[in-house]
Design an enzyme around this catalytic site. Structure first.
Site, PDB file in Angstrom:
ATOM      1  CD  GLN A   1      11.003   5.899   7.664  1.00 33.97           C
ATOM      2  OE1 GLN A   1       9.955   6.186   7.099  1.00 33.97           O
ATOM      3  NE2 GLN A   1      11.026   5.486   8.923  1.00 33.97           N
TER       4      GLN A   1
ATOM      5  CE1 TYR B   1       3.729  11.530  -1.881  1.00 33.67           C
ATOM      6  CE2 TYR B   1       3.527   9.228  -2.493  1.00 33.67           C
ATOM      7  CZ  TYR B   1       2.969  10.387  -1.995  1.00 33.67           C
ATOM      8  OH  TYR B   1       1.645  10.393  -1.621  1.00 33.67           O
TER       9      TYR B   1
ATOM     10  CB  SER C   1      -4.838  13.946  -3.232  1.00 37.10           C
ATOM     11  OG  SER C   1      -4.321  13.707  -1.938  1.00 37.10           O
TER      12      SER C   1
ATOM     13  CD  GLN D   1      -3.809   9.199  -1.914  1.00 37.57           C
ATOM     14  OE1 GLN D   1      -2.714   9.387  -1.400  1.00 37.57           O
ATOM     15  NE2 GLN D   1      -3.954   8.591  -3.085  1.00 37.57           N
TER      16      GLN D   1
ATOM     17  CB  SER E   1      -1.991   9.133   7.447  1.00 38.61           C
ATOM     18  OG  SER E   1      -0.798   9.588   6.852  1.00 38.61           O
ATOM     19  N   PRO E   2      -3.886   5.894   7.620  1.00 46.54           N
ATOM     20  CG  PRO E   2      -4.122   3.673   6.917  1.00 46.54           C
ATOM     21  CD  PRO E   2      -3.514   4.993   6.512  1.00 46.54           C
TER      22      PRO E   2
ATOM     23  CD  GLN F   1       6.925  -1.124   9.664  1.00 47.54           C
ATOM     24  OE1 GLN F   1       7.240  -0.789   8.518  1.00 47.54           O
ATOM     25  NE2 GLN F   1       7.185  -0.372  10.716  1.00 47.54           N
TER      26      GLN F   1
ATOM     27  CG  ASN G   1      -0.437  -2.125   8.733  1.00 48.51           C
ATOM     28  OD1 ASN G   1      -0.713  -2.030   9.920  1.00 48.51           O
ATOM     29  ND2 ASN G   1       0.477  -1.363   8.150  1.00 48.51           N
TER      30      ASN G   1
END
Length: 333
Positions: A27, A54, A151, A176, A205-206, A291, A295
């Site tokens: 991204q 990833y 995970s 995870q 992804s909290p 960001q 957080n």
């Protein structure tokens, strides 16, 4: 920054962990990714999570370059194995062959001699669990990883793995899962099992891929450059299930709660998952340094029980709780 033990081990990790799923190598460009890692380090984050799957390995490369020069003893680096890393039949899964080749590839891309935690990215139904755990034991004995984790494994899979890990004298210390105030799937079975076994959660992804920040408004176009517009890196697909007006309306009802606490919506979401004692860390991702700084407001926040109850009541009609949603791809008929 505050730190928590990973499972029953002596290893402490930062309760906010920086992860580069979707963002690094996909991204955002390398310079922006490096700026985010620097912001994480400046905020006191010492724990970094990635995976060989990833962005086809590019995420590990970007993270390795961003951390180059950091004192190795002052950071904790996690990576994972399971998803395809090539076109071959053995370029995936948790066979001894793939685990051995994958750890060597990950270390090369990261520029490290070892990782602190090596995780099975999903459960492999085509490989005997005994073979998988023996392969992880070999990685640990070779000094290529200090601890192992899993995970998104189901409770019974984690329990079976822990039995073998104990027999092999290998420290299985973490799971995870996806976990947030909207995705509460691990609470019924996985978290109680792990609490019993001395295994921590390192949750991803909290903030529900950004939905819990409140920036997505019901009935409105999504903001330009947000994850919901990321078709190339896959972010839009992951977030799509939350992009429904009933969910977004419920999330907007959290705005006054966050304001009363002096927290951003994102920090409130991260603080919510950190109220669970079995959670060792919440993994945050970022495409911009601000960001990260937003957080980390969640560090050390302790929500009053009535505040957490208010949040839970607001989201209860749209929260996902079914434990059957914890599953790995199963090619068996």
């Amino acid at each position: 920054m505050e730190f928590r033990h990973l499972g029953r081990s002596g290893l402490k990790i930062s309760e906010i962990t920086y992860g580069n799923w979707i963002t690094h190598g996909g991204q955002v460009e390398a310079d922006a990714a490096t700026a985010c890692v620097c912001a994480a380090l400046d905020a006191g984050i010492t724990t970094f999570d990635t995976a060989d799957g990833y962005a086809e390995g590019r995420a590990e490369q970007v993270l390795g370059k961003a951390l180059a020069g950091e004192r190795r003893g002052g950071i904790e680096v996690f990576t994972k194995v399971y998803w395809p890393t090539g076109p071959g039949a053995n370029d995936r899964g948790l066979s001894h062959k793939h685990i051995r080749e994958s750890i060597e590839g990950s270390l090369r891309r990261l520029g490290l001699d070892y990782v602190d935690l090596y995780q099975a990215h999903r459960y492999d139904y085509e490989t005997p669990l005994e073979e998988t755990m023996e392969a992880f034991a070999a990685v640990v004995r070779a000094g290529q990883a200090l601890y192992i984790g899993v995970s998104e494994w189901r409770a019974e899979e984690i329990r079976a793995a822990k039995v073998l890990a104990d027999e092999l004298h290998v420290p299985l210390v973490s799971n995870q899962p996806q976990y947030s105030a909207l995705h509460r799937v691990p609470e019924t079975e996985v978290i109680p099992t792990c609490r019993e076994l001395g295994i921590s959660q390192v949750v991803f992804s909290p903030i529900a891929q950004g939905v819990l920040t409140g920036k997505y408004l019901p009935g409105q176009p999504v903001p330009e450059g947000s994850r919901a517009t990321d078709q190339k890196g896959g972010g839009a697909g992951f977030i799509s299930r939350w992009m429904k007006d009933d969910v977004l309306e419920r999330v907007q009802n959290l705005v006054p709660i966050a304001a009363d606490l002096g927290l951003s919506m994102g920090a409130l979401a991260v603080a919510w998952v950190l109220q669970e004692e079995n959670v060792a860390a919440a993994i945050i991702g970022a495409s911009r340094p601000e960001q990260v700084r937003d957080n980390v407001q969640a560090v050390g926040v302790r929500l009053d029980p009535e505040v957490k109850t208010r949040i839970d009541e607001v989201l209860a009609p749209v929260a996902v709780t079914d434990p059957a949603l914890t599953r790995s791809p199963d090619p068996r008929p």
